[in-house]
Design a protein around this motif. Structure first.
Motif, PDB file in Angstrom:
ATOM      1  N   PRO A   1       0.654  -0.847   0.128  1.00 44.28           N
ATOM      2  CA  PRO A   1       0.440   0.416   0.211  1.00 44.28           C
ATOM      3  C   PRO A   1       1.205   1.002  -0.181  1.00 44.28           C
ATOM      4  N   VAL A   2       0.048   2.443  -0.285  1.00 44.44           N
ATOM      5  CA  VAL A   2       1.045   3.799  -0.149  1.00 44.44           C
ATOM      6  C   VAL A   2       0.395   3.862   0.692  1.00 44.44           C
ATOM      7  N   GLU A   3       1.350   5.647   1.817  1.00 42.33           N
ATOM      8  CA  GLU A   3       1.538   5.366   2.900  1.00 42.33           C
ATOM      9  C   GLU A   3       0.577   6.457   2.506  1.00 42.33           C
ATOM     10  N   GLY A   4      -0.804   6.543   3.814  1.00 40.19           N
ATOM     11  CA  GLY A   4      -1.752   7.199   3.654  1.00 40.19           C
ATOM     12  C   GLY A   4      -3.119   6.673   4.024  1.00 40.19           C
ATOM     13  N   THR A   5      -2.928   5.355   2.784  1.00 39.96           N
ATOM     14  CA  THR A   5      -4.069   4.729   2.242  1.00 39.96           C
ATOM     15  C   THR A   5      -4.625   3.112   3.613  1.00 39.96           C
ATOM     16  N   SER A   6      -5.577   2.424   3.480  1.00 40.23           N
ATOM     17  CA  SER A   6      -5.986   1.954   4.353  1.00 40.23           C
ATOM     18  C   SER A   6      -5.771  -0.189   3.856  1.00 40.23           C
ATOM     19  N   VAL A   7      -5.514  -0.722   5.104  1.00 48.41           N
ATOM     20  CA  VAL A   7      -4.938  -1.959   4.355  1.00 48.41           C
ATOM     21  C   VAL A   7      -5.455  -2.944   5.953  1.00 48.41           C
ATOM     22  N   VAL A   8      -6.692  -3.987   5.457  1.00 51.04           N
ATOM     23  CA  VAL A   8      -6.587  -4.794   6.677  1.00 51.04           C
ATOM     24  C   VAL A   8      -6.049  -6.353   6.314  1.00 51.04           C
ATOM     25  N   ALA A   9      -5.578  -6.920   7.662  1.00 52.45           N
ATOM     26  CA  ALA A   9      -4.812  -7.537   7.317  1.00 52.45           C
ATOM     27  C   ALA A   9      -5.648  -8.443   7.668  1.00 52.45           C
ATOM     28  N   THR A  10      -6.028 -10.238   7.130  1.00 56.13           N
ATOM     29  CA  THR A  10      -6.894 -11.221   7.894  1.00 56.13           C
ATOM     30  C   THR A  10      -6.702 -12.283   8.612  1.00 56.13           C
ATOM     31  N   CYS A  11      -6.730 -12.899   9.644  1.00 51.66           N
ATOM     32  CA  CYS A  11      -6.076 -13.664  10.141  1.00 51.66           C
ATOM     33  C   CYS A  11      -7.055 -14.860   9.930  1.00 51.66           C
ATOM     34  N   ALA A  12      -6.779 -15.950   8.868  1.00 48.90           N
ATOM     35  CA  ALA A  12      -7.614 -17.079   8.176  1.00 48.90           C
ATOM     36  C   ALA A  12      -7.022 -18.931   8.720  1.00 48.90           C
ATOM     37  N   VAL A  13      -8.439 -18.966   9.363  1.00 46.45           N
ATOM     38  CA  VAL A  13      -8.878 -20.414  10.210  1.00 46.45           C
ATOM     39  C   VAL A  13      -9.533 -21.097   9.476  1.00 46.45           C
ATOM     40  N   ARG A  14      -8.872 -22.635   8.881  1.00 43.24           N
ATOM     41  CA  ARG A  14     -10.301 -23.228   7.950  1.00 43.24           C
ATOM     42  C   ARG A  14     -11.089 -24.372   8.746  1.00 43.24           C
ATOM     43  N   GLU A  15     -10.493 -24.507   9.972  1.00 44.13           N
ATOM     44  CA  GLU A  15     -11.538 -25.186  11.315  1.00 44.13           C
ATOM     45  C   GLU A  15     -11.151 -24.669  12.273  1.00 44.13           C
ATOM     46  N   GLY A  16     -11.757 -25.025  13.267  1.00 40.13           N
ATOM     47  CA  GLY A  16     -11.642 -24.990  14.031  1.00 40.13           C
ATOM     48  C   GLY A  16     -12.829 -25.078  15.596  1.00 40.13           C
TER      49      GLY A  16
END
Length: 788
Positions: A154-169
């Motif tokens: 991303p370019v500094e100043g924009t928005s970023v979402v990080a997802t922790c994906a889990v298939r099952e549990g």
């Protein structure tokens, strides 16, 4: 009777309870649904379900009711000796019975539900049935999480979402986040427990690796790192200079020093750099090195930073000034003034100007750039006082110094005069060297009035040469701040005076004469010279003259005195700007007395008429130093040839000489003269060489010598033959030399040309041939001597 489990199936209607509308079994024999025990198992692992606590039941029957169903399904049955597992029970996992307990290995999620254990026991002779209700919960471990970024760059100043994906549990699943900067270590993000990590807005501090972890009641797993590459910059460049030198206008560096300019602009991706000096590019890259800084490197330096990803640019400009010290070292001087002394220190040039400061025995003086002066009263300055001027410059590691030591000159002024420009002017010179500061000198006339101005150490004044200056007196006065009272010197102008060593000098011809002349007085100093008999100035190195000046004296040396050239009156002359003086010296050159006469006593030709033998005699007394032989050719016709020297440098004790180099076809005449130094005597009579008388003596000697040799060889052969053959000569007596040969030998011995002798060993007569030995040796000695 059939298998036991067939009979057991007949009892099934008795064991199973009717299910109500709620899906829960109705209690039987005091049992209730609330008595069901909860058990947890993990998928893929093992779990053991116990059927009550009473030992050794007769029959155990296990059934399973899945969640959301009301129909129980048989699982397994056993009577203690035999057991049977329903084929459909594999959906629960690997099912087996262990005594009355139901063991589920490799547990599956389909085993989630209620298990009912029915057991028949015999107690007190009666058959009793017991029921065990078990609620099995199958837990699923969380799978390995994975970080997913909405935008990995991303370019500094924009928005970023990080997802922790889990298939099952199995829920609930809890999340945790960690961040690692490119040059740092992992750090936990405190307070972030959600599956999603919001970075809004994203900045350069968010750049790096991100890792999430997920955990539930079963396990905890970490994801692999995901890199978030934040694009930013470039920021405004920051310029640093090594070695660091800061001034208000920017930076400075020393001349001939290595200067390094570094440029850094925060940027991702890293910036591309370019250096400009006064708007002209000089380098590409973040570091610009000036190997040896010069004055031309002074100027404005601009660093350009470029982000190729964003195509953005920034720049920063600084001024670099190259400092250089003044040339050489500070120069110190001290100037005398009226009653005081002024110290002057100068060190011009340089960038910036050097700071100068005086320091003396009583303290420090003023400070100024490039030039500083300091005045002190003369009474406060003892002899040998030391004053130091210190020069400092930022481009020099150590200060530069110059020192002045005050000291009065030694002795007193010295006066003298010289004539200039053909003695048209008289130069008054006064010198008083040394001292610091130098002494000031000035000339005064007889009335103590100044002549011209004053000067340091050396004072010169010109006077036009006039006769009325004779006898006048002049004074040179010297002043120095450390000398009281003022010293002086005087001189009086006068015409020259001289004297000669001897007014008359005599010398023999060819000898050496010395004429001496001395200057007795005169101011300015006079010039001495000698005039010869022809009234011409004598030059050294010509006609045998050599001049030897020695202070106020001038000696004239005359070598090889010749009456014709050197005899006469010489004058020594002294000249200066006020007049001249002269003295005469008479030189007499005397000849040597004539030597005695010489007569030729013998003059004969030698062999082949190419040389003559000359002998002579002295007639009468007298002195002589040698002889001279002359010859001339007698040519046909009237007259004769000129006399030429045949031999010279003949020693006075000689009375004969062999003269060669004659032509046999020319008839010569000779004469001889006696010499007394350069005086020659009368020549002798003229004589012609005579031929030598005939002599047969050499011929006779030659014939006799030849006969002697032949006779000697013949005698030697006879003796040798007789010695080797004694039978041929039975009686060998003494061998005698014939009389004729003896006469020849005697004649040869007495002659001057050659001589020979024969000596034979004596022999003894034997008694007979039979008694002689053929091997007896015979001694024969032959001696031949030739005399030239």
């Amino acid at each position: 009777m059939g298998p036991w489990w067939v009979s057991l199936l007949l009892l099934t209607p008795l064991c199973l309870l009717y299910r109500g509308v709620s899906g829960q079994p109705h209690p039987t024999l005091g049992a209730s649904a609330e008595e069901a025990a909860s058990i947890q198992g993990v998928r893929g692992s093992s779990v053991e379900l116990a059927c009550g606590s009473r030992p050794a039941p007769l029959v155990v029957f296990w059934s399973f009711t899945p969640l959301g169903s009301l129909i129980p399904h048989p699982v397994a049955v056993t009577n203690g000796a035999e057991s049977k597992v329903e084929a459909g029970a594999s959906a629960l996992g690997a099912v087996s019975l262990q005594n009355s307990s139901l063991v589920l290995r490799e547990l599956r999620e389909g085993a989630r539900g209620h298990f009912l254990c029915q057991a028949l026991h015999v107690a007190g002779g009666q058959l009793h049935a017991t029921y065990s209700y078990l609620a099995l919960a199958v837990l699923v471990p969380v799978s390995k999480p994975q970080v997913r970024l909405s935008d990995p760059s991303p370019v500094e100043g924009t928005s970023v979402v990080a997802t922790c994906a889990v298939r099952e549990g199995t829920e609930p699943v809890t999340f945790a986040w960690q961040h690692q900067a490119p040059q740092g270590s992992w750090e936990a993000l405190v307070g972030v427990t959600k599956r999603l990590l919001h970075l809004d807005p994203v900045n350069r501090t968010h750049l790096g690796w991100y890792m999430c972890s997920a955990h539930n009641a079963v396990n905890r797993l970490n994801s692999e790192g995901a890199f978030l590459d934040v694009i930013y910059g470039p920021d405004n460049p920051v310029i640093t200079v090594e070695p660091p030198g800061f001034i208000e206008e920017g930076f400075w560096a020393s001349e001939r020093e290595e200067v390094t300019l570094n440029c850094l602009a925060a940027s991702n991706p890293p910036s591309h750099y370019a250096w400009l000096r006064d708007h002209t590019q000089v380098h590409a890259g973040p570091t610009y090195i000036i190997a040896s800084a010069g004055r031309t490197h002074t100027g404005l330096y601009t660093c350009l930073a470029h982000n190729s990803r964003l195509d953005s640019r920034t720049q920063t400009t600084v001024r670099l000034t190259i400092y250089y010290p003044p040339e050489g070292r500070p120069s110190c001087a001290v100037l005398p003034t009226l009653g005081a002394v002024t110290f002057v220190c100068a060190w011009p040039g340089g960038l910036p100007a050097a700071q100068l400061q005086w320091e003396g025995p009583q303290g420090t003086g003023p400070t100024a750039p490039s030039n500083v002066t300091w005045s002190r009263a003369a009474t406060e300055l003892p002899n040998s006082s030391v004053f130091t001027c210190t020069g400092q410059h930022p481009a020099l590691a150590l200060p530069a110094l110059c020192r002045i030591t005050l000291w009065e000159p030694l002795l007193s002024p010295t006066c003298w005069t010289t004539g200039t420009i053909r003695d048209q002017f008289i130069m008054l010179r006064c010198e008083w060297p040394g001292g610091e500061p130098p002494a000031v000198l000035s000339w005064l006339d007889g009335q103590q009035q100044p002549l011209g101005g004053s000067s340091s150490s050396l004072a010169v004044h010109l006077l036009q040469a006039q006769e009325d200056l004779t006898g006048r007196e002049f004074t040179c006065r010297g002043t120095h701040p450390l000398r009281v009272p003022d010293p002086h010197c005087r001189l009086q102008l006068e015409a020259p005076q001289l004297a000669v060593a001897e007014p008359q000098v005599s010398v023999l011809e060819g000898g050496e004469a010395w004429l001496g002349c001395a200057l007795l007085g005169g101011m300015p100093p006079a010039q001495l010279l000698w005039l010869g008999p022809q009234r011409r100035q004598v030059e050294s190195g010509t006609s045998g003259y050599t001049l030897h000046p020695e202070g106020a004296q001038l000696h004239l040396r005359i070598r090889d005195a010749d009456p014709a050239r050197h005899r006469g009156t010489y004058q020594c002359v002294a000249l200066n700007a006020l007049g001249n003086s002269s003295q005469s010296v008479l030189l007499e050159v005397l000849r040597y007395p004539a030597p005695p006469n010489v007569t030729i006593s013998r003059l004969t030709y030698g062999r082949h008429r190419r040389e003559v033998q000359l002998q002579w005699a002295i007639d009468g007394p007298g002195n002589w130093t040698g002889f001279l032989v002359q010859r001339r050719a007698r040519v046909p016709g009237p007259g004769a040839g000129a006399w030429e020297t045949a031999a010279s440098d003949i020693e006075p004790e000689s009375r004969g000489r062999r003269l060669g180099g004659l032509d046999p076809g020319v008839l010569y005449a000779f004469r001889i003269l006696a010499l007394n130094h350069r005086t020659a005597g009368y020549p002798s009579e003229v004589k012609i060489p005579a031929d030598p008388p005939f002599s047969a003596y050499p011929a006779v000697l030659g014939a006799a010598g030849t006969g002697m040799v032949v006779a000697t060889v013949a005698s030697l052969l006879v003796f040798q033959y007789a010695a080797r053959h004694p039978e041929t000569f039975p009686r060998l007596g003494q061998l005698l030399v014939p009389t004729e040969q003896s006469h020849q030998i005697r004649a040869l011995r007495e002659g001057p040309e050659a001589q020979a002798g024969i000596e034979t060993a004596p022999t003894t007569p034997s008694s007979g041939p039979a008694q002689e030995s053929t091997d007896a040796p015979v001694n024969v000695t032959i001696t031949v001597t030739a005399t030239p």
